[in-house]
Design a protein around this motif. Structure first.
Motif, mmCIF file in Angstrom:
data_model
loop_
_atom_site.group_PDB
_atom_site.id
_atom_site.type_symbol
_atom_site.label_atom_id
_atom_site.label_comp_id
_atom_site.label_asym_id
_atom_site.label_seq_id
_atom_site.Cartn_x
_atom_site.Cartn_y
_atom_site.Cartn_z
ATOM 1 N N TYR A 140 43.312 35.257 33.573
ATOM 2 C CA TYR A 140 42.179 35.393 34.004
ATOM 3 C C TYR A 140 41.681 36.313 35.089
ATOM 4 N N HIS A 141 42.751 36.221 36.158
ATOM 5 C CA HIS A 141 42.274 36.936 37.165
ATOM 6 C C HIS A 141 42.619 38.498 37.212
ATOM 7 N N LEU A 142 43.819 38.634 36.427
ATOM 8 C CA LEU A 142 44.311 40.305 36.449
ATOM 9 C C LEU A 142 43.394 40.847 35.346
ATOM 10 N N LEU A 143 42.773 40.052 34.441
ATOM 11 C CA LEU A 143 42.212 41.013 33.553
ATOM 12 C C LEU A 143 40.678 41.072 34.356
ATOM 13 N N LYS A 144 40.175 40.511 35.088
ATOM 14 C CA LYS A 144 39.042 40.707 35.881
ATOM 15 C C LYS A 144 39.474 41.782 36.806
ATOM 16 N N TYR A 145 40.525 41.984 37.346
ATOM 17 C CA TYR A 145 40.789 42.832 38.364
ATOM 18 C C TYR A 145 40.855 44.189 37.600
#
Lengths: 343, 109
Positions: free
Chosen positions: A172-177
């Motif tokens: 979730y977070h790495l894709l948004k990043y």
């Protein structure tokens, strides 16, 4: 208010943001939020629009964000990535998908010769804020070109960043990043881990750069990424039964590699085994082993071991379990390191 | 559970529609991948359309004699959430099995 009360309240606040999601759901949600937040984002690829992706990663996004922002492409990866170059030049933030790892080969020219170096070539006038999603690695009994591990190939190309999440929270977070980086990022999704659920703290991603210790240990460091992280965690539990305390380091970023995290972990444990699905020769394990050796040579108890796939084309589903490093092969790698004595 | 709609696929040769001749499955049926779902007739030929996936049929669209356009809903499947991928299988998270035991003596110097 006492410090502990504050901490409890903060934890409660965080818990409200903590949800149980599969990686598929986490990635879908991340894309949804990126599309909502940034009108310049476009999501596309084979079956990404109407169908919602063969792994449902883009499920419902076309209906919600419209056909001009989430759409299907022809079966032509060179076109998908070539179009990404043009969109990026025109100020868009493309998030293309190649449906499977092995489908990236037809687009190598666009990835290597255009996306990776356009920023350099244009002296910074034409950055390529492209996040290329690549469902990667094996383990799902799929046909040829559906189970390959291309991280070494991508990591070898100057101008590309490469990342692979191992659990829903990081996905979730790495894709948004990645989607908000000014540089092209190859986002390798471990397709065999799409459906297992995990806690996702949507409010607090933690540190998104560099590697991550997913299990602390004293005697040996297992280095892995993507789907192999879960397997290494299983191995660590089994090794503990034998009195061996294994640390598991999820490398996450495969370019650039977090050499400092490797040095810190192996500096402590003094032994390392790197595990990947890709073939042995010129695999990323060689790079990891060199970085560890460079920084920990004086304290290493044994040469860094590699437990990997074999130097053969990725096999059919029936042979997958023989090819992908299994628990026993990883344990044997650990055993070789533990047995090593300086001659 | 998740619902997956299977629209009438492009049957090639520039065909834009097909007429339902006979349904080979009914709502409630559990079907396997490649199992024939429906017999269709186009302006070129009659054909049996195989299922793109395993799942439970929950709705079918088009009575015999009715014409359906390419891209319109044909069958809706119900599949468990964790098997909603269309390609490949979902690996089982079995309890780890081992044959190898670690037998090292650690020197903690």
């Amino acid at each position: 208010m006492s410090e502990s009360t504050t901490a409890t309240l903060e934890a409660a606040a965080r818990n409200e943001q903590s949800v149980k999601l599969s990686m598929q759901q986490a990635l879908n949600r991340a894309l949804d939020e990126v599309l909502a937040a940034d009108p310049k984002t476009v999501v596309f690829g084979e079956d990404c629009g109407q169908l919602g992706g063969v792994f449902r990663i883009t499920d419902g996004l076309q209906a919600k964000h419209g056909e001009t922002r989430v759409f299907d492409t022809p079966l032509a990866e060179s076109g998908i990535l070539g179009m990404s170059v043009g969109l990026a030049m025109a100020g868009f933030h493309p998030i293309p998908e190649v449906q499977f790892d092995g489908f990236a080969y037809p687009a190598i020219n666009q990835i290597v010769c255009q996306i990776a170096r356009m920023n350099y070539r244009s002296r910074g006038k034409l950055p390529m804020p492209i996040t290329l999603r690549v469902p990667s690695f094996g383990g799902i009994r799929a046909p040829e070109h559906h189970g390959e591990s291309l991280e070494a190939l991508f990591a070898h190309v100057p101008g590309l960043k490469v990342v692979s999440p191992s659990d829903p929270h990081d996905a979730y977070h790495l894709l948004k990043y990645a989607a908000t980086r000014p540089d092209p990022v190859i986002f390798m999704e471990p397709k065999s881990r799409y459906w297992q659920k995990g806690d996702v703290d949507t409010a607090d991603g933690g540190t998104l750069t560099g590697a991550r210790i997913v299990r602390p240990g004293r005697h040996l460091t297992l280095v892995a990424w993507g789907a192999m992280v879960a397997r290494c965690l299983q191995v660590a539990e089994l090794a503990a039964e034998d009195g061996i305390d294994v640390e598991v380091l999820d490398l996450r970023w495969l370019k650039p590699i977090d050499a400092e995290a490797l040095a810190t972990s192996v500096g402590k444990t003094r032994r390392a085994v790197v595990v990947h699905e890709a073939p042995l020769t010129s695999g990323l394990g060689a790079e990891v082993a060199q970085l560890i050796t460079q920084n920990c040579f004086d304290t290493l108890k044994a040469p860094v071991e590699r437990v990997t796939g074999f130097d053969v084309p990725y096999p059919s589903g029936d042979l997958e379990d023989e090819y992908i490093p299994n628990i026993d092969r990883i344990l044997l790698g650990i055993q070789r390191v533990l047995e090593y004595r300086r001659g | 559970m998740a619902e997956i709609s299977f629209p009438l696929p492009d049957l090639g040769e520039g065909l834009i529609e097909a007429t339902v001749l006979e349904w080979l499955v009914s709502p409630g049926d559990q079907v396997e991948r490649n199992q024939p779902l429906v017999e269709l007739e186009t302006s070129k030929s009659a054909l049996e359309l195989p299922s793109p996936q395993a799942g439970k049929v929950i709705r079918i669209h088009g009575a015999p004699g009715e014409t359906i356009n390419v891209g319109e809903p044909l069958v809706v499947f119900e599949v468990p959430d964790n098997t909603a991928g269309i390609v490949g299988t979902v690996p089982k998270d079995d309890a780890p099995k081992r044959r190898v035991r670690l037998s090292a003596v650690l020197d903690e110097d």
